[in-house]
Design a protein around this motif. Structure first.
Motif: not given
Length: 326
Positions: A206-209, A214-218, A225-227
């Motif tokens: 999950x942390x890797x995902x 965040x790379x795509x959504x700074x 992210x979880x939602x």
């Protein structure tokens, strides 16, 4: 309700005695149902029925493809699959986007279906709507409460949940939707128990995902992210990474194995597709060409067997309603 007596063959077909197979998981499911108040059961039933309305049918089928990682024939679903179906609909209600506005189903329910609801019911609904996926490690248990550690948010917390306090063990993982209600942390109804060996690989997954997200959504927060990706735990449990860990879950343990449902769907779908191929091959076999009474062949005329049948409607997922289908 338990499905068999302790020493009867298990209804799942494993050949084991019920007490050595699915009984413990059925006891946990029954405890979950008993833990619902009448008001909560009625509210969940209303939510489940709303989510299955005709306006969401296409969204629901697409959501199932995302959650279970493929297209399956859902006509194979039985009452045995209640845990997986209810967990899926919980995710669909909270996290899947529907319609052109890409809204969440629970938000639409609150907006459109709660005109006559009492304020205390709306308070519960809004708390549920603000929930997000959590992975907690159980540290200690007491009457109706668990001292836990939030492995994604790196913080200790106390969770109020009588059912989980009875059934979880120290070191177990609680995987469910975390929310606050009247100043207390609570977990969603379909929270899953997993044994300790899942902790490191699941949290890393999950942390890797989240890092990729965040790379795509700074600037995106963990809860944002979880939602958007609440299906990730199920994706991990169905992935090759979790395959070696399946020895710790499933029949004979307190821990549910969702991959068993996926495997049954996959096999049922394979059989349905094979039957369809055989039927198609039969229809395409050479046949006598249509002729007139005098024996002349009529070009371009199809026999009744050669005419294409009307396409069948795709199988729709069958969702089980809390308080009614157990």
């Amino acid at each position: 309700m338990l499905r068999a007596n302790r020493n009867d063959p298990c209804p799942c077909g494993s050949g084991k005695k019920y007490k050595n197979c699915c009984m413990r998981q059925d006891q946990i499911a029954a405890s979950r149902e008993a833990n619902l108040t009448v008001a909560e059961a009625a509210l969940l039933t209303a939510l489940y029925r709303y989510a299955q309305g005709p306006q969401f049918q296409n969204d629901l089928v697409q959501a199932f493809e995302v959650y279970w990682g493929g297209r399956y024939d859902f006509r194979a679903v039985t009452d045995e699959d209640a845990e997986d179906m209810r967990r899926t609909i919980e995710w669909f209600l909270h996290d899947a986007h529907v319609g052109e506005g890409r809204r969440h189903v629970i938000d639409l329910f609150i907006e459109n279906e709660t005109r006559d609801y009492a304020p205390e019911v709306l308070e519960v609904l809004r708390a549920w709507a603000n929930s997000a996926l959590a992975i907690l490690r159980v540290e200690r248990r007491s009457a109706g409460r668990l001292e836990a550690y939030d492995l994604l948010r790196d913080q200790p917390l106390t969770v109020v949940d009588a059912m989980l306090a009875r059934n979880a063990r120290e070191g177990d993982l609680l995987v469910g939707r975390l929310f606050t209600f009247q100043g207390e942390y609570r977990l969603s109804r379909m929270t899953m128990l997993l044994p300790r060996p899942f902790e490191e690989p699941l949290v890393a997954y999950v942390r890797n995902a989240y890092a990729f997200y965040r790379d795509e959504h700074p600037g995106a927060t963990l809860d944002e992210f979880l939602r958007e990706n609440g299906h990730l735990v199920n994706a991990f449990l169905l992935s090759p990474r979790a395959e070696p860990l399946r020895v710790y879950i499933g029949p004979g343990t307190p821990y549910h194995d969702p991959a068993r449902f996926r495997d049954r769907l996959r096999e049922a779908t394979r059989q349905a597709e094979e039957a369809q191929r055989r039927e198609l091959a039969t229809r395409e076999a050479p046949r006598d060409l249509p002729r007139t009474a005098s024996g002349l062949i009529l070009p371009g005329t199809a026999t009744p067997e050669e005419r294409s049948p009307a396409p069948a409607e795709p199988a729709k997922p069958r969702i089980l309603i809390p308080g009614r289908d157990v």
